[in-house]
Design a protein around this motif. Structure first.
Motif, PDB file in Angstrom:
ATOM      1  N   GLY A   5       0.811  -1.212   0.000  1.00 57.53           N
ATOM      2  CA  GLY A   5       0.000   0.000   0.000  1.00 57.53           C
ATOM      3  C   GLY A   5       0.839   1.253   0.000  1.00 57.53           C
ATOM      4  O   GLY A   5       2.054   1.223  -0.221  1.00 57.53           O
ATOM      5  N   SER A   6       0.177   2.379   0.265  1.00 58.09           N
ATOM      6  CA  SER A   6       0.843   3.677   0.315  1.00 58.09           C
ATOM      7  C   SER A   6       0.500   4.370   1.622  1.00 58.09           C
ATOM      8  O   SER A   6      -0.454   3.994   2.314  1.00 58.09           O
ATOM      9  N   SER A   9      -3.008   6.593   1.028  1.00 59.18           N
ATOM     10  CA  SER A   9      -4.309   5.988   0.727  1.00 59.18           C
ATOM     11  C   SER A   9      -5.161   5.802   1.979  1.00 59.18           C
ATOM     12  O   SER A   9      -4.728   5.162   2.945  1.00 59.18           O
ATOM     13  N   TYR A  11      -7.797   3.958   2.130  1.00 61.76           N
ATOM     14  CA  TYR A  11      -8.206   2.551   2.155  1.00 61.76           C
ATOM     15  C   TYR A  11      -7.105   1.702   2.787  1.00 61.76           C
ATOM     16  O   TYR A  11      -7.386   0.784   3.565  1.00 61.76           O
ATOM     17  N   VAL A  12      -5.864   2.025   2.466  1.00 56.21           N
ATOM     18  CA  VAL A  12      -4.742   1.342   3.107  1.00 56.21           C
ATOM     19  C   VAL A  12      -4.692   1.689   4.585  1.00 56.21           C
ATOM     20  O   VAL A  12      -4.445   0.821   5.435  1.00 56.21           O
ATOM     21  N   VAL A  49      -4.326  -0.590  -4.475  1.00 56.19           N
ATOM     22  CA  VAL A  49      -3.983  -0.910  -3.092  1.00 56.19           C
ATOM     23  C   VAL A  49      -5.172  -0.513  -2.223  1.00 56.19           C
ATOM     24  O   VAL A  49      -5.953   0.360  -2.603  1.00 56.19           O
ATOM     25  N   PRO A  50      -5.312  -1.200  -1.060  1.00 59.78           N
ATOM     26  CA  PRO A  50      -4.418  -2.170  -0.451  1.00 59.78           C
ATOM     27  C   PRO A  50      -4.547  -3.564  -1.058  1.00 59.78           C
ATOM     28  O   PRO A  50      -5.565  -3.911  -1.646  1.00 59.78           O
ATOM     29  N   CYS A  51      -3.481  -4.328  -0.866  1.00 63.32           N
ATOM     30  CA  CYS A  51      -3.478  -5.739  -1.231  1.00 63.32           C
ATOM     31  C   CYS A  51      -2.779  -6.485  -0.090  1.00 63.32           C
ATOM     32  O   CYS A  51      -1.675  -6.101   0.304  1.00 63.32           O
ATOM     33  N   SER A  63     -10.235  -3.076   0.544  1.00 65.83           N
ATOM     34  CA  SER A  63     -10.113  -2.859   1.989  1.00 65.83           C
ATOM     35  C   SER A  63     -11.261  -3.476   2.769  1.00 65.83           C
ATOM     36  O   SER A  63     -11.067  -3.997   3.875  1.00 65.83           O
TER      37      SER A  63
END
Length: 204
Positions: A5-6, A9, A11-12, A49-51, A63
């Motif tokens: 991820g970052s 983000s 969601y991350v 991402v996320p993964c 997510s």
């Protein structure tokens, strides 16, 4: 487990907060999906991402899917109701869907501004997404009211999702005065921001 991820983000961030609240160990691999050399498609064919890469090499994407799975791994800080209480569970997931919907619209606004040449940008499109953000925030604020947490008296996944949405709006759209317009959400966000999981994952 490995989370791809970052740091920006939302969601991350939601997944990182759940991992922290559940006290689960994982490796965090930074990935910028917007650069040509990104390799995210090797893990997630959707290129997003996320993964979450699990111990056996299989992956989970999105997510909402990831956090629901993580909540089953340990009883620590249960974020979704156990057992057959479908209505309570659906209510929490509905909070999450509304928060993620606000984020989806906000991300589309940002992409229109940052990924398209000025002469190709659509003000009507941006206004349409902005209206979704405005209506979504109003709905969340009205639903929260005087409650301590989104889904009643306990901290749940609903609060994680809403907190991530509000934090990202402040990060990417400081000109949107959601705090002034929605005091119930501001009160909730201030409360959530004191949690170590939120302090350690401020978007950057």
């Amino acid at each position: 487990m490995k989370l791809i991820g970052s740091l920006a983000s939302p969601y991350v961030r939601k997944v990182r907060i759940v991992l922290a609240e559940k006290k689960l160990d994982y490796a965090f691999e930074l990935e910028n999906v917007w650069v040509p050399e990104t390799r995210i498609a090797e893990a997630n064919p959707l290129g997003k991402v996320p993964c979450l890469v699990m111990e056996d090499g299989s992956t989970l994407v999105d997510s909402r899917v990831i956090v629901e799975y993580l909540d089953t791994l340990t009883p620590v800080c249960k974020l979704l109701p156990a057992g057959g209480n479908g209505r309570e569970r659906a209510d929490i997931k509905n909070w999450e869907a509304l928060a993620d919907g606000i984020l989806d619209a906000g991300v589309l606004m940002r992409l229109e501004r940052t990924q398209r040449p000025p002469e190709q940008q659509s003000e009507a499109w941006i206004a349409r997404q902005h209206d979704k953000v405005t209506r979504g925030l109003a709905a969340l604020d009205a639903r929260l009211g005087e409650s301590v947490y989104c889904a009643g008296k306990s901290y749940t996944l609903a609060d994680v999702a809403v907190g991530c949405a509000l934090g990202w709006l402040s990060f990417r759209f400081p000109e949107i005065d959601w705090r002034g317009a929605h005091p119930a959400l501001a009160r909730l966000f201030d409360k959530l921001s004191e949690r170590p999981s939120f302090k350690d994952t401020v978007p950057q």
